[in-house]
Motif scaffolding. Sequence first.
Motif, mmCIF file in Angstrom:
data_model
loop_
_atom_site.group_PDB
_atom_site.id
_atom_site.type_symbol
_atom_site.label_atom_id
_atom_site.label_comp_id
_atom_site.label_asym_id
_atom_site.label_seq_id
_atom_site.Cartn_x
_atom_site.Cartn_y
_atom_site.Cartn_z
ATOM 1 N N ALA A 284 -12.582 -3.601 11.225
ATOM 2 C CA ALA A 284 -13.366 -4.528 10.407
ATOM 3 C C ALA A 284 -12.792 -4.721 9.011
ATOM 4 O O ALA A 284 -13.061 -5.731 8.366
ATOM 5 C CB ALA A 284 -14.801 -4.046 10.311
ATOM 6 N N THR A 285 -11.998 -3.767 8.531
ATOM 7 C CA THR A 285 -11.486 -3.837 7.155
ATOM 8 C C THR A 285 -10.004 -4.197 7.097
ATOM 9 O O THR A 285 -9.358 -4.025 6.064
ATOM 10 C CB THR A 285 -11.703 -2.495 6.428
ATOM 11 O OG1 THR A 285 -11.015 -1.445 7.137
ATOM 12 C CG2 THR A 285 -13.186 -2.155 6.348
ATOM 13 N N ALA A 286 -9.463 -4.743 8.183
ATOM 14 C CA ALA A 286 -8.020 -5.038 8.222
ATOM 15 C C ALA A 286 -7.593 -6.012 7.136
ATOM 16 O O ALA A 286 -6.441 -5.983 6.686
ATOM 17 C CB ALA A 286 -7.646 -5.584 9.602
ATOM 18 N N GLY A 287 -8.489 -6.897 6.686
ATOM 19 C CA GLY A 287 -8.108 -7.890 5.681
ATOM 20 C C GLY A 287 -8.416 -7.498 4.250
ATOM 21 O O GLY A 287 -8.148 -8.272 3.316
ATOM 22 N N VAL A 288 -8.929 -6.299 4.048
ATOM 23 C CA VAL A 288 -9.355 -5.903 2.699
ATOM 24 C C VAL A 288 -8.165 -5.735 1.756
ATOM 25 O O VAL A 288 -8.251 -6.067 0.571
ATOM 26 C CB VAL A 288 -10.198 -4.610 2.757
ATOM 27 C CG1 VAL A 288 -10.510 -4.106 1.351
ATOM 28 C CG2 VAL A 288 -11.488 -4.853 3.529
ATOM 29 N N ALA A 289 -7.041 -5.228 2.249
ATOM 30 C CA ALA A 289 -5.881 -5.005 1.381
ATOM 31 C C ALA A 289 -5.428 -6.292 0.711
ATOM 32 O O ALA A 289 -5.126 -6.310 -0.493
ATOM 33 C CB ALA A 289 -4.735 -4.383 2.180
ATOM 34 N N ASP A 290 -5.370 -7.384 1.476
ATOM 35 C CA ASP A 290 -4.970 -8.669 0.899
ATOM 36 C C ASP A 290 -5.959 -9.105 -0.186
ATOM 37 O O ASP A 290 -5.556 -9.664 -1.217
ATOM 38 C CB ASP A 290 -4.888 -9.746 1.981
ATOM 39 C CG ASP A 290 -3.672 -9.571 2.878
ATOM 40 O OD1 ASP A 290 -2.647 -9.046 2.391
ATOM 41 O OD2 ASP A 290 -3.752 -9.949 4.057
ATOM 42 N N ALA A 291 -7.232 -8.846 0.032
ATOM 43 C CA ALA A 291 -8.237 -9.218 -0.961
ATOM 44 C C ALA A 291 -8.099 -8.382 -2.229
ATOM 45 O O ALA A 291 -8.250 -8.894 -3.349
ATOM 46 C CB ALA A 291 -9.638 -9.052 -0.364
ATOM 47 N N ILE A 292 -7.801 -7.095 -2.083
ATOM 48 C CA ILE A 292 -7.603 -6.239 -3.253
ATOM 49 C C ILE A 292 -6.417 -6.731 -4.075
ATOM 50 O O ILE A 292 -6.487 -6.860 -5.298
ATOM 51 C CB ILE A 292 -7.367 -4.771 -2.826
ATOM 52 C CG1 ILE A 292 -8.622 -4.191 -2.176
ATOM 53 C CG2 ILE A 292 -6.945 -3.918 -4.019
ATOM 54 C CD1 ILE A 292 -8.406 -2.832 -1.553
ATOM 55 N N ARG A 293 -5.311 -7.017 -3.377
ATOM 56 C CA ARG A 293 -4.132 -7.481 -4.096
ATOM 57 C C ARG A 293 -4.407 -8.813 -4.796
ATOM 58 O O ARG A 293 -3.947 -9.035 -5.926
ATOM 59 C CB ARG A 293 -2.949 -7.630 -3.141
ATOM 60 C CG ARG A 293 -1.660 -7.909 -3.880
ATOM 61 C CD ARG A 293 -0.473 -7.998 -2.954
ATOM 62 N NE ARG A 293 0.755 -8.142 -3.715
ATOM 63 C CZ ARG A 293 1.933 -8.425 -3.187
ATOM 64 N NH1 ARG A 293 2.048 -8.571 -1.890
ATOM 65 N NH2 ARG A 293 3.000 -8.543 -3.941
ATOM 66 N N ARG A 294 -5.160 -9.704 -4.130
ATOM 67 C CA ARG A 294 -5.520 -10.976 -4.762
ATOM 68 C C ARG A 294 -6.276 -10.733 -6.060
ATOM 69 O O ARG A 294 -5.988 -11.360 -7.085
ATOM 70 C CB ARG A 294 -6.405 -11.776 -3.798
ATOM 71 C CG ARG A 294 -6.898 -13.118 -4.343
ATOM 72 C CD ARG A 294 -8.105 -13.588 -3.570
ATOM 73 N NE ARG A 294 -9.264 -12.757 -3.820
ATOM 74 C CZ ARG A 294 -10.189 -12.463 -2.908
ATOM 75 N NH1 ARG A 294 -10.066 -12.884 -1.667
ATOM 76 N NH2 ARG A 294 -11.225 -11.712 -3.230
#
Length: 365
Positions: A161-171
């Motif tokens: 469920a959290t696979a896309g969180v890293a991209d959001a953090i970097r953004r």
Amino acid sequence: MPGRSLDALTARVAHACRTTSGAVALQRAVAETVRAAVPFDAWCVLTIDPASVLPTGGFHREGLALDYMPRFMAIEAGGEDALALPTLARGAERAVTLSTATGGDPARSAHYQEILVPTGFTREMRVLFSTNAHVWGALILFRSADAPDFSDADAALISGATAGVADAIRREMVLTEIAADEHVEGPGLLLLDPDFDRISTTTAAAHWLDRVDDDVDQRRGLPYCVLNLANQAWSRPGPARSRIRTRAGRWVTMHAERLAGPAEQISIIIEATRPVEIAALVADSYRLTAREREVVGLLARGHSRTEIARMLALSTHTVDDHIKRLFGKVGVRSRAELTAKLFFDQHMPRIQDEVPVGGTGWFLR
């Protein structure tokens, strides 16, 4: 239990990422979102420097008792205990429980014995927010000793469920960097004659010169570090470059070059140091060679001497020589001492000063 659907939880996590500003706040929102599907009693989140896999900040008020934090961070900074972030970063799984990491024997873990047992939160799971082998954040979950342990199904659900969180953090880190740049003067230009007297100074250059943390040559009205760089550019072929610090703690980069022509001049461009350059200050402070910088980075991320030799196409004996020299320069005797020193010397002071983190994962000053 309601909310256990992977698709439904993934959608809620994505919504939290879209509607929350700030890297730490975003991770807090993610933690609260997954809590409905995988309950826990205490938690904390971390932002991570992808170059060293060391923390750059976070939120701990919902985690372990603050009295235990100094020892907890000391164990973590060593990078060799069970569930150490560098070890997890090299593994295939993004979510791992303490039970799994210790083969069912959590007593093998130093932080279990010294921190978790005394606080009563003996069940632990860590979730890395990573993409393309780079870690940008982490979620650490705890349950009390009388609660069931985290299961493999719990770990798989949160990981998916959290696979896309890293991209959001970097953004969010990139947006922080852009916002910080809005309040900083752009590059400035200073022109000097062969006697190092001013020919012209742009407004931006004057801004930076007024803030340089150095004594000023009274005749020329210029900081001595600027005159030293001008002398290098005048007496040697090619451009000269240096980094200086302002009184407010910002780093500034100066580029000096001798300009040929009927009236020879020295051009000095002054600009705010980019985060990627600031990261090099860590290595510069210990006078590490280019190869030693590569080795220290791989050591901090938990790689063995054999792995480092293979990755750098060197013999293990050569790697041992590099490790011995860099240990001497940094003043440590082991990998654990090295990573701890990097954390407490370079990361912790910036975390305590609440220095924001930019798009590279490194602090903005």
